[in-house]
Scaffold this motif. Structure first.
Motif, short mmCIF file in Angstrom:
data_model
loop_
_atom_site.label_atom_id
_atom_site.label_comp_id
_atom_site.label_asym_id
_atom_site.label_seq_id
_atom_site.Cartn_x
_atom_site.Cartn_y
_atom_site.Cartn_z
N VAL A 5 55.50 46.01 44.13
CA VAL A 5 54.14 46.53 44.31
C VAL A 5 53.59 46.99 42.96
O VAL A 5 52.43 46.72 42.62
CB VAL A 5 54.11 47.68 45.34
CG1 VAL A 5 52.75 48.36 45.39
CG2 VAL A 5 54.51 47.17 46.72
N GLN A 6 54.41 47.66 42.17
CA GLN A 6 53.99 48.10 40.84
C GLN A 6 53.63 46.89 39.96
O GLN A 6 52.63 46.93 39.22
CB GLN A 6 55.09 48.89 40.15
CG GLN A 6 55.29 50.28 40.73
CD GLN A 6 56.46 50.98 40.08
OE1 GLN A 6 57.54 50.41 39.92
NE2 GLN A 6 56.25 52.24 39.71
N ASP A 7 54.44 45.85 40.03
CA ASP A 7 54.18 44.65 39.22
C ASP A 7 52.88 43.96 39.63
O ASP A 7 52.11 43.52 38.78
CB ASP A 7 55.36 43.68 39.31
CG ASP A 7 56.61 44.22 38.65
OD1 ASP A 7 56.49 45.03 37.72
OD2 ASP A 7 57.71 43.83 39.10
N VAL A 8 52.63 43.88 40.92
CA VAL A 8 51.39 43.27 41.40
C VAL A 8 50.20 44.14 41.01
O VAL A 8 49.16 43.63 40.58
CB VAL A 8 51.44 43.03 42.93
CG1 VAL A 8 50.08 42.63 43.48
CG2 VAL A 8 52.48 41.96 43.26
N ALA A 9 50.34 45.46 41.12
CA ALA A 9 49.26 46.37 40.72
C ALA A 9 48.96 46.23 39.23
O ALA A 9 47.79 46.21 38.82
CB ALA A 9 49.62 47.80 41.07
N ALA A 10 50.00 46.12 38.41
CA ALA A 10 49.79 45.95 36.97
C ALA A 10 49.10 44.62 36.69
O ALA A 10 48.19 44.56 35.85
CB ALA A 10 51.13 46.02 36.23
N LEU A 11 49.50 43.56 37.38
CA LEU A 11 48.85 42.26 37.21
C LEU A 11 47.37 42.33 37.60
O LEU A 11 46.51 41.86 36.86
CB LEU A 11 49.56 41.19 38.04
CG LEU A 11 48.89 39.81 38.06
CD1 LEU A 11 48.85 39.20 36.67
CD2 LEU A 11 49.62 38.89 39.04
N LEU A 12 47.08 42.94 38.74
CA LEU A 12 45.68 43.06 39.17
C LEU A 12 44.87 43.88 38.17
O LEU A 12 43.72 43.55 37.86
CB LEU A 12 45.61 43.67 40.57
CG LEU A 12 46.15 42.81 41.71
CD1 LEU A 12 46.16 43.61 43.01
CD2 LEU A 12 45.35 41.53 41.85
N GLY A 13 45.46 44.96 37.68
CA GLY A 13 44.78 45.77 36.67
C GLY A 13 44.52 45.00 35.39
O GLY A 13 43.42 45.06 34.83
N ARG A 14 45.53 44.24 34.94
CA ARG A 14 45.35 43.42 33.73
C ARG A 14 44.23 42.41 33.91
O ARG A 14 43.40 42.22 33.02
CB ARG A 14 46.66 42.68 33.38
CG ARG A 14 47.72 43.52 32.78
CD ARG A 14 48.86 42.71 32.14
NE ARG A 14 49.00 41.34 32.54
CZ ARG A 14 49.96 40.88 33.35
NH1 ARG A 14 50.87 41.69 33.84
NH2 ARG A 14 50.04 39.59 33.63
N VAL A 15 44.21 41.75 35.06
CA VAL A 15 43.18 40.73 35.31
C VAL A 15 41.80 41.38 35.33
O VAL A 15 40.86 40.88 34.72
CB VAL A 15 43.47 39.97 36.63
CG1 VAL A 15 42.27 39.12 37.04
CG2 VAL A 15 44.73 39.12 36.49
N ALA A 16 41.67 42.52 36.01
CA ALA A 16 40.36 43.18 36.11
C ALA A 16 39.86 43.62 34.74
O ALA A 16 38.69 43.37 34.39
CB ALA A 16 40.46 44.38 37.05
N ILE A 17 40.71 44.25 33.96
CA ILE A 17 40.32 44.70 32.62
C ILE A 17 39.97 43.49 31.76
O ILE A 17 38.95 43.48 31.06
CB ILE A 17 41.46 45.52 31.97
CG1 ILE A 17 41.76 46.79 32.77
CG2 ILE A 17 41.16 45.83 30.51
CD1 ILE A 17 40.68 47.80 32.80
N ALA A 18 40.80 42.46 31.80
CA ALA A 18 40.58 41.29 30.97
C ALA A 18 39.29 40.56 31.33
O ALA A 18 38.60 40.05 30.45
CB ALA A 18 41.77 40.34 31.06
N VAL A 19 38.95 40.49 32.61
CA VAL A 19 37.73 39.80 33.03
C VAL A 19 36.50 40.49 32.44
O VAL A 19 35.57 39.83 31.97
CB VAL A 19 37.65 39.71 34.57
CG1 VAL A 19 36.25 39.37 35.05
CG2 VAL A 19 38.65 38.68 35.08
N VAL A 20 36.51 41.82 32.44
CA VAL A 20 35.35 42.55 31.88
C VAL A 20 35.27 42.33 30.37
O VAL A 20 34.19 42.03 29.84
CB VAL A 20 35.44 44.06 32.22
CG1 VAL A 20 34.33 44.83 31.52
CG2 VAL A 20 35.38 44.27 33.72
N PHE A 21 36.41 42.45 29.66
CA PHE A 21 36.39 42.20 28.22
C PHE A 21 36.02 40.75 27.92
O PHE A 21 35.29 40.48 26.96
CB PHE A 21 37.75 42.54 27.59
CG PHE A 21 37.87 43.98 27.19
CD1 PHE A 21 37.26 44.46 26.04
CD2 PHE A 21 38.60 44.87 27.96
CE1 PHE A 21 37.38 45.78 25.65
CE2 PHE A 21 38.73 46.19 27.59
CZ PHE A 21 38.11 46.66 26.43
#
Length: 146
Positions: A5-21
């Protein structure tokens, strides 16, 4: 289970941050180096051409790497520099919230930094470097037990 769950949450967070940047980086890409340098120069940023190249690289190439989980600490530091630069040179006078406030650039930059150093196991960094660390840890333990 919780680790997944932590790994999936980190992946989702990375994708969200990266999409905005990435969205902001593509805007700069469309303006070109000269247009971006003019924009950051007008904001008072020193070395506008170097800054434009840095921002375009971090926000476009870095975002692609961040989604894949490659060079996470490097990109995270780049995100933090980008976000804090935007905070101090563009948004600071507007205050934390409201029109032109710095809450978004603060959160994006520092969340990128945090995820850069805690990107989870669903990343190329973990695939490439995580196995080396695990092997090195086993070798150290075997050497200490000998």
């Amino acid at each position: 289970m919780f680790g997944r769950v932590q790994d999936v949450a980190a992946l989702l967070g990375r994708v969200a941050i990266a999409v905005v940047f990435l969205a902001h980086g593509l805007q700069k890409w469309d303006m070109g180096i000269g247009g971006t340098a003019d924009m950051v120069g007008a904001a008072g940023v020193p070395l506008p051409t170097v800054t434009a190249l840095f921002l375009m690289a971090v926000e476009v190439l870095g975002s692609i790497a961040f989604i894949a989980g490659f060079a996470l600490p490097v990109v995270g530091i780049g995100y933090a520099i980008s976000g804090l630069g935007a905070l101090f040179f563009v948004h600071l006078d507007a205050g934390l919230t409201g029109q032109g406030g710095y809450e978004l650039v603060l959160v994006l930059g520092l969340a990128g930094l945090a995820l850069g150093f805690n990107g989870g196991r669903l990343s190329l960094d973990h695939l490439i470097f995580g196995r080396r660390r695990a092997a090195a840890g086993k070798a150290d333990a075997a050497w200490q037990n000998a």
